[in-house]
Design an enzyme around this catalytic site. Structure first.
Site, PDB file in Angstrom:
ATOM      1  N   ARG A 199     -35.195 -36.953  13.456  1.00 59.68           N
ATOM      2  CA  ARG A 199     -33.847 -36.378  13.365  1.00 59.68           C
ATOM      3  C   ARG A 199     -33.922 -34.932  13.836  1.00 59.68           C
ATOM      4  O   ARG A 199     -35.014 -34.350  13.880  1.00 59.68           O
ATOM      5  CB  ARG A 199     -33.321 -36.441  11.939  1.00 59.68           C
ATOM      6  CG  ARG A 199     -34.218 -35.752  10.949  1.00 59.68           C
ATOM      7  CD  ARG A 199     -33.763 -36.005   9.531  1.00 59.68           C
ATOM      8  NE  ARG A 199     -34.796 -35.584   8.603  1.00 59.68           N
ATOM      9  CZ  ARG A 199     -34.865 -35.944   7.340  1.00 59.68           C
ATOM     10  NH1 ARG A 199     -33.965 -36.740   6.837  1.00 59.68           N
ATOM     11  NH2 ARG A 199     -35.823 -35.509   6.561  1.00 59.68           N
ATOM     12  N   LYS A 237     -30.115 -41.671  10.600  1.00 56.47           N
ATOM     13  CA  LYS A 237     -31.424 -42.325  10.658  1.00 56.47           C
ATOM     14  C   LYS A 237     -31.336 -43.632  11.451  1.00 56.47           C
ATOM     15  O   LYS A 237     -32.157 -43.894  12.331  1.00 56.47           O
ATOM     16  CB  LYS A 237     -31.904 -42.606   9.229  1.00 56.47           C
ATOM     17  CG  LYS A 237     -33.346 -43.011   9.153  1.00 56.47           C
ATOM     18  CD  LYS A 237     -33.756 -43.319   7.724  1.00 56.47           C
ATOM     19  CE  LYS A 237     -33.803 -42.078   6.855  1.00 56.47           C
ATOM     20  NZ  LYS A 237     -34.012 -42.383   5.439  1.00 56.47           N
ATOM     21  N   TYR A 284      -7.528  -9.888  19.397  1.00 63.39           N
ATOM     22  CA  TYR A 284      -8.772  -9.590  18.676  1.00 63.39           C
ATOM     23  C   TYR A 284      -8.715 -10.125  17.251  1.00 63.39           C
ATOM     24  O   TYR A 284      -7.643 -10.432  16.721  1.00 63.39           O
ATOM     25  CB  TYR A 284      -9.038  -8.080  18.645  1.00 63.39           C
ATOM     26  CG  TYR A 284      -8.032  -7.296  17.823  1.00 63.39           C
ATOM     27  CD1 TYR A 284      -8.227  -7.089  16.460  1.00 63.39           C
ATOM     28  CD2 TYR A 284      -6.888  -6.759  18.427  1.00 63.39           C
ATOM     29  CE1 TYR A 284      -7.304  -6.390  15.707  1.00 63.39           C
ATOM     30  CE2 TYR A 284      -5.959  -6.055  17.678  1.00 63.39           C
ATOM     31  CZ  TYR A 284      -6.163  -5.871  16.321  1.00 63.39           C
ATOM     32  OH  TYR A 284      -5.246  -5.194  15.576  1.00 63.39           O
ATOM     33  N   CYS A 312      -6.457  -9.246  10.607  1.00 63.60           N
ATOM     34  CA  CYS A 312      -7.406  -8.410   9.863  1.00 63.60           C
ATOM     35  C   CYS A 312      -7.589  -8.887   8.423  1.00 63.60           C
ATOM     36  O   CYS A 312      -8.241  -8.222   7.629  1.00 63.60           O
ATOM     37  CB  CYS A 312      -6.986  -6.950   9.897  1.00 63.60           C
ATOM     38  SG  CYS A 312      -5.382  -6.659   9.150  1.00 63.60           S
ATOM     39  N   ARG A 360     -33.748 -47.920   2.835  1.00 61.65           N
ATOM     40  CA  ARG A 360     -33.505 -46.468   2.767  1.00 61.65           C
ATOM     41  C   ARG A 360     -32.081 -46.133   3.113  1.00 61.65           C
ATOM     42  O   ARG A 360     -31.468 -46.768   3.971  1.00 61.65           O
ATOM     43  CB  ARG A 360     -34.368 -45.728   3.789  1.00 61.65           C
ATOM     44  CG  ARG A 360     -35.831 -45.749   3.540  1.00 61.65           C
ATOM     45  CD  ARG A 360     -36.508 -45.102   4.745  1.00 61.65           C
ATOM     46  NE  ARG A 360     -37.909 -45.387   4.772  1.00 61.65           N
ATOM     47  CZ  ARG A 360     -38.851 -44.525   4.381  1.00 61.65           C
ATOM     48  NH1 ARG A 360     -38.519 -43.352   3.924  1.00 61.65           N
ATOM     49  NH2 ARG A 360     -40.108 -44.846   4.440  1.00 61.65           N
ATOM     50  N   HIS A 376     -39.868 -31.083  -0.612  1.00 69.23           N
ATOM     51  CA  HIS A 376     -38.435 -31.071  -0.908  1.00 69.23           C
ATOM     52  C   HIS A 376     -37.896 -29.652  -1.002  1.00 69.23           C
ATOM     53  O   HIS A 376     -36.900 -29.291  -0.378  1.00 69.23           O
ATOM     54  CB  HIS A 376     -38.195 -31.828  -2.222  1.00 69.23           C
ATOM     55  CG  HIS A 376     -36.771 -31.796  -2.663  1.00 69.23           C
ATOM     56  ND1 HIS A 376     -36.309 -30.841  -3.541  1.00 69.23           N
ATOM     57  CD2 HIS A 376     -35.721 -32.547  -2.306  1.00 69.23           C
ATOM     58  CE1 HIS A 376     -35.014 -31.035  -3.716  1.00 69.23           C
ATOM     59  NE2 HIS A 376     -34.635 -32.058  -2.987  1.00 69.23           N
ATOM     60  N   THR A 396      -3.568 -11.719   6.881  1.00 67.62           N
ATOM     61  CA  THR A 396      -3.475 -13.090   6.370  1.00 67.62           C
ATOM     62  C   THR A 396      -3.861 -13.219   4.905  1.00 67.62           C
ATOM     63  O   THR A 396      -3.664 -14.275   4.313  1.00 67.62           O
ATOM     64  CB  THR A 396      -4.328 -14.041   7.236  1.00 67.62           C
ATOM     65  OG1 THR A 396      -5.576 -13.394   7.483  1.00 67.62           O
ATOM     66  CG2 THR A 396      -3.636 -14.343   8.539  1.00 67.62           C
ATOM     67  N   ASN A 397      -4.383 -12.155   4.310  1.00 65.08           N
ATOM     68  CA  ASN A 397      -4.614 -12.219   2.861  1.00 65.08           C
ATOM     69  C   ASN A 397      -3.260 -12.243   2.157  1.00 65.08           C
ATOM     70  O   ASN A 397      -2.966 -13.141   1.355  1.00 65.08           O
ATOM     71  CB  ASN A 397      -5.394 -11.003   2.361  1.00 65.08           C
ATOM     72  CG  ASN A 397      -6.741 -10.870   3.027  1.00 65.08           C
ATOM     73  OD1 ASN A 397      -7.311 -11.855   3.469  1.00 65.08           O
ATOM     74  ND2 ASN A 397      -7.242  -9.651   3.118  1.00 65.08           N
ATOM     75  N   SER A 436      -0.704  -6.791  13.568  1.00 65.73           N
ATOM     76  CA  SER A 436      -1.970  -7.261  13.012  1.00 65.73           C
ATOM     77  C   SER A 436      -1.629  -8.163  11.834  1.00 65.73           C
ATOM     78  O   SER A 436      -0.950  -7.735  10.902  1.00 65.73           O
ATOM     79  CB  SER A 436      -2.816  -6.073  12.565  1.00 65.73           C
ATOM     80  OG  SER A 436      -4.009  -6.551  12.001  1.00 65.73           O
ATOM     81  N   MET A 490     -30.281 -39.331  -1.911  1.00 62.50           N
ATOM     82  CA  MET A 490     -29.953 -40.718  -2.238  1.00 62.50           C
ATOM     83  C   MET A 490     -31.233 -41.513  -2.465  1.00 62.50           C
ATOM     84  O   MET A 490     -32.325 -40.972  -2.369  1.00 62.50           O
ATOM     85  CB  MET A 490     -29.114 -41.316  -1.124  1.00 62.50           C
ATOM     86  CG  MET A 490     -27.715 -40.734  -1.095  1.00 62.50           C
ATOM     87  SD  MET A 490     -26.738 -41.417   0.216  1.00 62.50           S
ATOM     88  CE  MET A 490     -27.389 -40.562   1.614  1.00 62.50           C
ATOM     89  N   GLY A 520     -33.534 -36.611   0.428  1.00 60.29           N
ATOM     90  CA  GLY A 520     -33.908 -36.961  -0.938  1.00 60.29           C
ATOM     91  C   GLY A 520     -32.752 -37.103  -1.917  1.00 60.29           C
ATOM     92  O   GLY A 520     -32.971 -37.362  -3.096  1.00 60.29           O
TER      93      GLY A 520
END
Ligand code: PEP
Ligand code: MG
Length: 889
Positions: free
Chosen positions: A336, A22, A856, A836, A92, A452, A771-772, A768, A103, A101
């Site tokens: 804004r 702001k 990929y 994957c 403000r 709001h 990553t889990n 591949s 704060m 709204g």
């Protein structure tokens, strides 16, 4: 000395980080000559200094505030607390990312028992002066002194009843005078001291309260939801007041330079005549549409429309503008970049490129990939028959079904119990934020498109109807009615936020309709990105959906899901429970045609696109009945039917379940370890793949199967598996005399595989990254349990910045990916690499994959559009250094 306070026209007043959004925009608007009431900004750094000093404004900041105030007084020709010519200001908050709204704000500061008198004289409007003073006492006492606003409201109510007034405007100056006395008594009773009369003290206290509100509960919750870091702090803006409540030639409003729901390029907003700032946003009175201003105040409308265009061109983005008209003169209070729905986001970005405001790269950067998911959700099937119960304003699009609740707390409780809810309120306030987060959608009976509820719901991508005045709520009895229809607590309703319609019950849904702009933007993304985008799909339906969303192949087909089919489970169990190889083979022979059918379907859908099929991965006991259940059932049978065959079978089954049971199944006999012991399982799967591929090839399709081995940790495992796959595949090719090209690759999902990726690459056509599992095995956190036990706590207390199962941990897990890629490519320059795990559908993880030059990423069908855009953004950021924008926070 650090400079903490900046006048709006200071030449060094620069940057959102320091001045908040702001403050930075007020300075900018002042610089370009727009009618902005003058003032100054206390920086976000001062907010941090305030907290470091134990929630006190440090002396140097106070000094700078004094100096700034002097300048403000000089420029406006008014004085704070001056009896002749009083200056009134607003105080403000203004954080780097707007938090509507959340704060606190104080308006009309500078009023006291003396200035109110002179204000009444100067304006010739005593009613207005005393009304302003009572509003100030109310607001200041609530925000700064912690006196419950309800106490004041009750006094007003009693006064109205006593004198037969029905609305606030009926009260005269002398009524307000009486109430002001009562208000001051309340303050004295509640705080033990008189209401502060010294405007300088008022100002310091208000600044401290606004800084303090950075850490109130709702602001914290809002930051958490939007991922805004807590250390940023808020700035405070002190601005001289202009009044929209000085009569019918005054007013106040909020407008967007384009429609924030649909993106349509048309001024969009609303205003209230004779009202003060917060009245519009608070949603207490339902305002008028901005177009009507064209008739009521044509000159003001003209200037306003031009200003909006100017602001939009200046910021090169859709603007959300607050304005006040004081006695026919327009003032801009803030601007804004406007929060918007996904639909609007896409349309505005595409339109602004077409209008030559943005380059293609800029347009691509304007849309938050995470938002795209909102466009893929199902919508109400308009061809089905349904009756509209009530209609309000279409404040935020989307369809939602849920059970009616009437309070934010109920919404939160029900959500926690797994019940989807629609929050129905007269209006929402920032205190309801937890309820909005919990609800599927929000309906308010009051308030406009910029209330709001509307603003917050749009920012969160939730459906919302505002100003639904057909609905009348009975909060005490937890019901609402529309005419003679009564809807009670927890009854099911469906809403369409795009049309503002509310219906009873659950409605039929239809697939999403994707706009032209959506397809255009994503086509630009495809041209820009380097990463290929594949999908994790196990069925032809999923694969088809992913293709419609733009997937270029399958990166992970998990074959275990095919084993779970209820018709197959008995055969799968026979396979698992077989005591001899021959018995096992018999069961596998029955499974083979079923698997071949599955693959045929997938190949058919995917045509000549690559399809990576992962051979069986989970521990075998996952296909057997639950141990506890089985124990219960056998115990029961021991009592009721001890001689039965059923008991015998159950006991045998239980023995097997116990034999296969493992303490750490995730680290146990799964992945390629299964086929090291039972090679015939993978042999069957490979045969099924090859038969299906050959059938498709015979129909002229150029199928591209890629066979993937899970959970390899040592190259010798892959060597053995490669031999097995090759023998099985070649056997089918030899038997049929057909040829289909296939490749054999591996998942990299345990650290040892990444660390020895050079040796492994010698045996793999592709990698591949799973990553889990790689996250599970790198952190040593169980994928199944960590979230519930401790991980959420780690995230809440910021031990970890993100959940590593969602956002790739670039420092640890990512380092292993990097090592894996480097080592793999050191042996095979052209080694194909992909990811994957779930991270393949997460924006920042995709940027990481781009940086590692993976070929990929693969993600679930609904994440494909996100991945296309995120991959393009990663390429733009790398090439141009463009910063990522966060529009909706
Ligand atoms: C992985 O581990 O990342 C993976 C994709 O495999 P799954 O989730 O099936 O274990
Ligand atoms: Mg895995």
């Amino acid at each position: 000395m650090n400079k903490h306070v900046f006048m709006f026209d200071d030449t060094d007043a620069n940057g959102k980080e320091l001045l908040g959004g702001k403050g930075a925009n007020l300075a900018e608007m002042t610089r370009i000559g727009l009618p902005v009431p003058y003032g100054f900004t206390i920086s976000t750094k001062a907010c941090n200094a305030f907290y470091e000093a134990g929630e006190q404004l440090p002396a140097d900041v106070k000094e700078q505030v004094d100096t700034a105030l002097e300048k403000l007084e000089k420029t406006t020709g008014k004085g704070l607390g001056d009896r002749e010519n009083p200056l009134l200001v607003s105080v403000r908050s203004g954080a780097v990312f707007s938090m509507p709204g959340m704060m606190d704000t104080v308006l009309n500061l500078g009023m006291n028992d003396e200035t109110v008198v002179s204000m009444a004289e100067l304006t010739g409007e005593p009613r207005f002066a005393y009304d302003s003073y009572r509003r100030f006492i109310q607001m200041f006492s609530d925000v700064v002194l912690g006196v419950d606003s309800e106490k004041f409201e009750r006094k007003i109510e009693t006064h109205k009843q006593l004198h037969g007034f029905s609305a606030d405007p009926d009260l005269s100056a002398s009524d307000w005078k009486t109430l002001i006395k009562q208000f001051q008594t309340i303050v004295e009773q509640e705080t033990g001291r008189a209401f502060p009369q010294d405007p300088c003290e008022q100002m310091i206290l208000a600044i401290q309260a606004v800084f303090g509100s950075w850490n109130n509960d709702r602001a914290q919750l809002y930051r958490k939801w939007h991922g805004i870091p807590g250390h940023l702090g808020t700035a405070v803006n002190i601005q001289s007041m202009v009044f929209g409540n000085t009569g019918n030639d005054s007013g106040t409003g909020v407008a967007f330079s384009r429609n924030p729901s649909t993106g349509e390029s048309k001024l969009y907003g609303e205003y209230l005549i004779n009202a003060q700032g917060e009245d519009v946003v608070a949603g207490i009175r339902t305002p008028q549409a901005i177009e009507t201003l064209r008739d009521s105040m044509p000159d003001v409308y003209q200037t306003f429309a031009e200003t909006c265009r100017r602001l939009e061109n200046h910021y090169r983005d859709m603007q959300d503008i607050e304005f006040t008209i004081e006695r026919g003169k327009l003032f801009i209070l803030q601007t804004r970049n406007g929060k918007r729905t996904a639909e609007a986001s896409v349309r505005i970005a595409v339109d602004m490129h077409e209008e030559e405001i943005l380059t293609k790269d800029e347009a691509l950067m304007r849309v938050d990939p995470e938002q795209l998911g909102q466009l893929l959700h199902r919508r109400i099937d308009e061809t089905s028959s349904f009756e509209v119960l009530a209609k309000g304003l279409p404040a935020s699009p989307g369809a939602a079904t849920g059970k009616v609740v009437f309070s934010a707390d109920d919404a939160e409780d029900k959500k926690a119990a797994g019940v989807p809810v629609i929050l129905v309120r007269p209006e929402t306030t920032p205190d309801d934020i937890h309820g909005i987060i919990a609800a599927e959608a929000v309906v308010t009976t009051r308030g406009g498109m910029t209330s709001h509820a509307a603003v917050v719901a749009r920012g969160m991508g939730k459906a919302c109807i505002s100003g639904c005045s057909d609905v009348s709520i009975d909060l005490a009895n937890k019901t609402f009615s529309v005419g003679s229809t009564e809807v009670s607590y927890l009854e099911t309703v469906t809403i369409n936020g795009g049309t503002g319609e509310l219906m009873l019950g659950e409605l039929t849904m239809a697939d999403p309709e994707l706009s032209d702009e959506f397809h255009r933007l994503l086509a630009w993304a495809d041209d820009r990105k380097h990463l290929g985008i594949r999908t994790n799909s196990d069925t032809p339906d999923d694969a088809a959906r992913a293709l419609a969303f733009g997937a270029e192949g399958i990166g992970l087909c998990r074959t275990e899901h095919m084993f779970m089919d209820p018709e197959r489970i008995p055969v799968v169990r026979e396979m698992i429970l077989a005591l001899t190889s021959a018995d096992r083979q018999q069961a596998l022979d029955r499974l083979l045609p079923m698997q071949a059918d599955d693959f045929r379907g997938i190949f058919e859908t995917m045509g000549s696109r690559p399809v990576t099929i992962r051979l069986l991965d989970p521990p075998l006991h996952e296909f057997l009945p639950d141990k506890e259940e089985l124990i219960k059932e056998t115990a029961q049978l021991e009592i009721t039917d001890p001689a039965s065959n059923e008991l015998k079978t159950k006991k045998e089954l239980l023995r097997e379940v116990r034999r296969l049971d493992e303490s750490n199944p995730m680290l146990g006999h799964r992945g390629c370890r299964l086929a090291m012991v039972y090679p015939e399982i993978y042999a069957m799967q490979v045969e099924a793949i090859m038969h299906a591929a050959i059938d498709r090839a015979a129909d002229g399709a150029a199928v591209r199967p890629e066979i993937m081995i899970p959970l390899v940790g040592h190259v010798n495992e892959l060597k053995a598996m490669r031999r097995l796959v090759k023998e099985s595949a070649d056997r089918v090719l030899n038997e049929t005399g057909e040829y289909v090209a296939y490749t054999i690759g591996t998942m990299i999902e345990v650290p040892r595989a990444a660390l020895t990726a050079d040796a492994i690459a010698a045996e793999a056509d592709f990698f591949s990254f799973g990553t889990n599992d790689l996250t599970q095995t790198t952190f040593g956190y169980s994928r199944d349990d960590a979230e519930n036990k401790f991980l959420q706590r780690y995230i809440d207390d910021e031990t970890l910045a993100d959940n590593p199962f969602m956002v790739l941990d670039s420092e640890g897990v990512g380092e292993l990916v990097k090592i894996g890629v480097e080592k793999g490519r050191s042996v095979k320059e052209q080694l194909k690499t992909g990811i994957c795990g779930e991270h393949g559908g997460e924006t920042s993880s995709i940027a990481f994959c781009h940086a590692q030059r993976l070929d990929y990423i693969s993600c679930s069908p609904y994440r494909v559009p996100l991945a296309r855009l995120a991959a393009a953004q990663a390429a733009v950021v790398e090439q141009t250094g463009a910063a990522k924008e966060k529009i909706n926070v």
